[in-house]
Design a protein around this motif. Structure first.
Motif, short mmCIF file in Angstrom:
data_model
loop_
_atom_site.label_atom_id
_atom_site.label_comp_id
_atom_site.label_asym_id
_atom_site.label_seq_id
_atom_site.Cartn_x
_atom_site.Cartn_y
_atom_site.Cartn_z
N ASN A 1 0.83 -1.20 0.00
CA ASN A 1 0.00 0.00 0.00
C ASN A 1 0.87 1.25 0.00
O ASN A 1 0.63 2.20 -0.75
CB ASN A 1 -0.94 -0.01 1.21
CG ASN A 1 -1.89 1.16 1.19
OD1 ASN A 1 -2.32 1.61 0.14
ND2 ASN A 1 -2.24 1.65 2.37
N HIS A 2 1.91 1.25 0.83
CA HIS A 2 2.83 2.39 0.88
C HIS A 2 3.53 2.56 -0.47
O HIS A 2 3.66 3.67 -0.99
CB HIS A 2 3.86 2.18 1.99
CG HIS A 2 4.88 3.27 2.07
ND1 HIS A 2 4.61 4.50 2.61
CD2 HIS A 2 6.16 3.32 1.63
CE1 HIS A 2 5.69 5.26 2.52
NE2 HIS A 2 6.64 4.56 1.93
N SER A 3 3.97 1.44 -1.05
CA SER A 3 4.65 1.49 -2.34
C SER A 3 3.73 2.03 -3.43
O SER A 3 4.15 2.83 -4.28
CB SER A 3 5.15 0.10 -2.72
OG SER A 3 5.77 0.12 -3.97
N ARG B 1 2.07 9.78 -1.69
CA ARG B 1 2.80 9.86 -0.42
C ARG B 1 4.24 10.20 -0.74
O ARG B 1 4.91 9.47 -1.46
CB ARG B 1 2.73 8.53 0.31
CG ARG B 1 3.57 8.53 1.58
CD ARG B 1 3.37 7.29 2.36
NE ARG B 1 2.05 7.36 2.96
CZ ARG B 1 1.62 6.54 3.89
NH1 ARG B 1 2.39 5.58 4.31
NH2 ARG B 1 0.42 6.65 4.39
N THR B 2 4.71 11.30 -0.21
CA THR B 2 6.07 11.74 -0.54
C THR B 2 6.91 12.03 0.69
O THR B 2 8.05 12.45 0.54
CB THR B 2 6.03 13.00 -1.42
OG1 THR B 2 5.33 14.02 -0.71
CG2 THR B 2 5.37 12.73 -2.74
N GLU B 3 6.36 11.84 1.89
CA GLU B 3 7.18 12.16 3.07
C GLU B 3 8.32 11.16 3.19
O GLU B 3 8.20 10.00 2.82
CB GLU B 3 6.34 12.17 4.34
CG GLU B 3 6.10 10.83 4.97
CD GLU B 3 4.86 10.14 4.45
OE1 GLU B 3 4.66 8.98 4.83
OE2 GLU B 3 4.12 10.72 3.68
N LEU C 1 15.16 5.11 -1.37
CA LEU C 1 14.19 4.21 -2.01
C LEU C 1 12.94 4.96 -2.44
O LEU C 1 12.42 4.75 -3.54
CB LEU C 1 13.82 3.06 -1.08
CG LEU C 1 14.86 1.98 -0.86
CD1 LEU C 1 14.35 0.96 0.14
CD2 LEU C 1 15.22 1.31 -2.17
N VAL C 2 12.43 5.82 -1.56
CA VAL C 2 11.22 6.59 -1.88
C VAL C 2 11.48 7.49 -3.08
O VAL C 2 10.68 7.55 -4.02
CB VAL C 2 10.74 7.40 -0.66
CG1 VAL C 2 9.67 8.40 -1.05
CG2 VAL C 2 10.23 6.47 0.43
N THR C 3 12.62 8.17 -3.08
CA THR C 3 12.95 9.06 -4.20
C THR C 3 13.12 8.27 -5.49
O THR C 3 12.62 8.68 -6.55
CB THR C 3 14.23 9.86 -3.89
OG1 THR C 3 14.03 10.58 -2.67
CG2 THR C 3 14.56 10.83 -5.00
N MET D 1 9.80 7.27 -6.73
CA MET D 1 9.06 8.42 -7.26
C MET D 1 9.55 8.82 -8.65
O MET D 1 8.84 9.52 -9.37
CB MET D 1 9.20 9.60 -6.30
CG MET D 1 8.40 9.43 -5.04
SD MET D 1 8.73 10.71 -3.81
CE MET D 1 8.23 12.17 -4.70
N VAL D 2 10.73 8.39 -9.04
CA VAL D 2 11.24 8.67 -10.38
C VAL D 2 10.92 7.50 -11.32
O VAL D 2 10.38 7.69 -12.41
CB VAL D 2 12.76 8.93 -10.34
CG1 VAL D 2 13.34 9.00 -11.73
CG2 VAL D 2 13.05 10.20 -9.57
N VAL D 3 11.26 6.29 -10.90
CA VAL D 3 11.13 5.12 -11.75
C VAL D 3 9.65 4.76 -12.00
O VAL D 3 9.27 4.41 -13.12
CB VAL D 3 11.88 3.93 -11.13
CG1 VAL D 3 11.62 2.65 -11.88
CG2 VAL D 3 13.36 4.22 -11.08
#
Length: 128
Positions: free
Chosen positions: A81-83, A91-93, A103-105, A108-110
């Motif tokens: 769900n987070h992914s 969700r960007t925090e 990983l989040v960044t 958010m690009v890929v």
């Protein structure tokens, strides 16, 4: 079909030391079949989603409540769900640490890039 075959011939010519496309061209082939293969683009998107979900668990961003099958299942659902929220830029925090913000960044690009490749493949299919 001819467009795919011509681009694939250019990619294969590169393997034989002839001037040809770059690594970016080969990546375009791998991720979406030159924007022609909807199934490939969709499967890569699903793989990205699952991979980052598992990575969020392995890095400790999503904590498991125990090591029973039920707790692992709940943790996996929360991680997926987070992914999915990161993948769709909902969700960007960023949490503390080094690995999880990276990983989040990266997701958010890929993720949106792969969504765009999927949309391109769908558009090309409808244009015919």
């Amino acid at each position: 079909m001819f467009r795919y075959l011509s681009m694939d011939a250019l990619r294969q010519a590169r393997r034989h030391d002839e001037p040809g496309p770059s690594a970016l061209h080969s990546l375009y082939h791998l991720l979406s079949g030159y924007g022609e293969r909807i199934g490939r683009a969709f499967l890569v998107l699903i793989f990205i989603w699952l991979l980052f979900g598992v990575l969020y668990i392995l890095t400790g961003h999503i904590k498991l409540q125990g090591y029973t099958i039920g707790a692992i299942g709940q943790g996996l659902v929360r991680a997926l769900n987070h992914s999915l929220q990161v993948l769709t830029l909902q969700r960007t925090e960023l949490s503390k640490g080094i690995v999880t913000p990276f990983l989040v960044t990266l997701e958010m690009v890929v993720g949106p890039l792969q969504i765009a490749l999927l949309a391109l493949a769908v558009r090309r299919q409808f244009m015919r």
